[in-house]
Motif scaffolding. Structure first.
Motif, PDB file in Angstrom:
ATOM      1  N   GLY A  39       2.959 -20.752  34.103  1.00  0.00           N
ATOM      2  CA  GLY A  39       2.924 -19.324  34.360  1.00  0.00           C
ATOM      3  C   GLY A  39       1.518 -18.807  34.579  1.00  0.00           C
ATOM      4  N   THR A  40       1.443 -17.508  34.663  1.00  0.00           N
ATOM      5  CA  THR A  40       0.165 -16.847  34.907  1.00  0.00           C
ATOM      6  C   THR A  40      -0.810 -17.067  33.751  1.00  0.00           C
ATOM      7  OG1 THR A  40       1.347 -15.169  36.163  1.00  0.00           O
ATOM      8  CG2 THR A  40      -0.885 -14.635  35.483  1.00  0.00           C
ATOM      9  N   GLY A  41      -0.304 -17.059  32.540  1.00  0.00           N
ATOM     10  CA  GLY A  41      -1.163 -17.266  31.375  1.00  0.00           C
ATOM     11  C   GLY A  41      -1.813 -18.635  31.373  1.00  0.00           C
ATOM     12  N   GLN A  42      -1.047 -19.642  31.743  1.00  0.00           N
ATOM     13  CA  GLN A  42      -1.593 -20.996  31.783  1.00  0.00           C
ATOM     14  C   GLN A  42      -2.631 -21.121  32.894  1.00  0.00           C
ATOM     15  OE1 GLN A  42       1.341 -24.061  32.225  1.00  0.00           O
ATOM     16  NE2 GLN A  42      -0.088 -25.697  31.717  1.00  0.00           N
ATOM     17  N   LYS A  43      -2.389 -20.472  34.017  1.00  0.00           N
ATOM     18  CA  LYS A  43      -3.360 -20.506  35.111  1.00  0.00           C
ATOM     19  C   LYS A  43      -4.643 -19.777  34.715  1.00  0.00           C
ATOM     20  CE  LYS A  43      -0.066 -21.021  38.862  1.00  0.00           C
ATOM     21  NZ  LYS A  43       0.496 -20.460  40.088  1.00  0.00           N
ATOM     22  N   ALA A  44      -4.505 -18.657  34.026  1.00  0.00           N
ATOM     23  CA  ALA A  44      -5.684 -17.919  33.570  1.00  0.00           C
ATOM     24  C   ALA A  44      -6.479 -18.749  32.567  1.00  0.00           C
ATOM     25  CB  ALA A  44      -5.269 -16.592  32.950  1.00  0.00           C
ATOM     26  N   LEU A  45      -5.781 -19.432  31.680  1.00  0.00           N
ATOM     27  CA  LEU A  45      -6.461 -20.297  30.709  1.00  0.00           C
ATOM     28  C   LEU A  45      -7.194 -21.431  31.418  1.00  0.00           C
ATOM     29  CD1 LEU A  45      -7.018 -21.032  27.754  1.00  0.00           C
ATOM     30  CD2 LEU A  45      -4.906 -22.368  27.798  1.00  0.00           C
ATOM     31  N   THR A  46      -6.577 -21.985  32.440  1.00  0.00           N
ATOM     32  CA  THR A  46      -7.227 -23.044  33.216  1.00  0.00           C
ATOM     33  C   THR A  46      -8.495 -22.523  33.877  1.00  0.00           C
ATOM     34  OG1 THR A  46      -5.097 -24.094  33.633  1.00  0.00           O
ATOM     35  CG2 THR A  46      -6.904 -24.696  35.092  1.00  0.00           C
TER      36      THR A  46
END
Length: 65
Positions: free
Chosen positions: A31-38
């Motif tokens: 999701g978006t959260g995982q992409k932001a964390l990356t």
């Protein structure tokens, strides 16, 4: 500490813009959260590399006396 945080977030934002503009750069993940964390983790790696490389470049670019 605040300066480092601001630089990291700015670097993450620049990475996001680069991913958006350049078709050959992709960001996979959930999701978006995982992409932001990356993005933040990659920005942290870039920051750590800059902390190591910048003094070396300054040292090597000193004029010979």
């Amino acid at each position: 500490m605040t300066n480092f945080l601001i630089k990291t977030l700015a670097n993450a934002a620049a990475l996001a813009v680069a991913i958006w503009l350049v078709a050959d750069i992709t960001l996979t993940g959930g999701g978006t959260g995982q992409k932001a964390l990356t993005l933040v983790l990659v920005a942290l790696v870039f920051g750590l590399v800059n902390v190591v490389v910048k003094p070396l470049v300054k040292l090597l670019s000193l004029p010979l006396l």
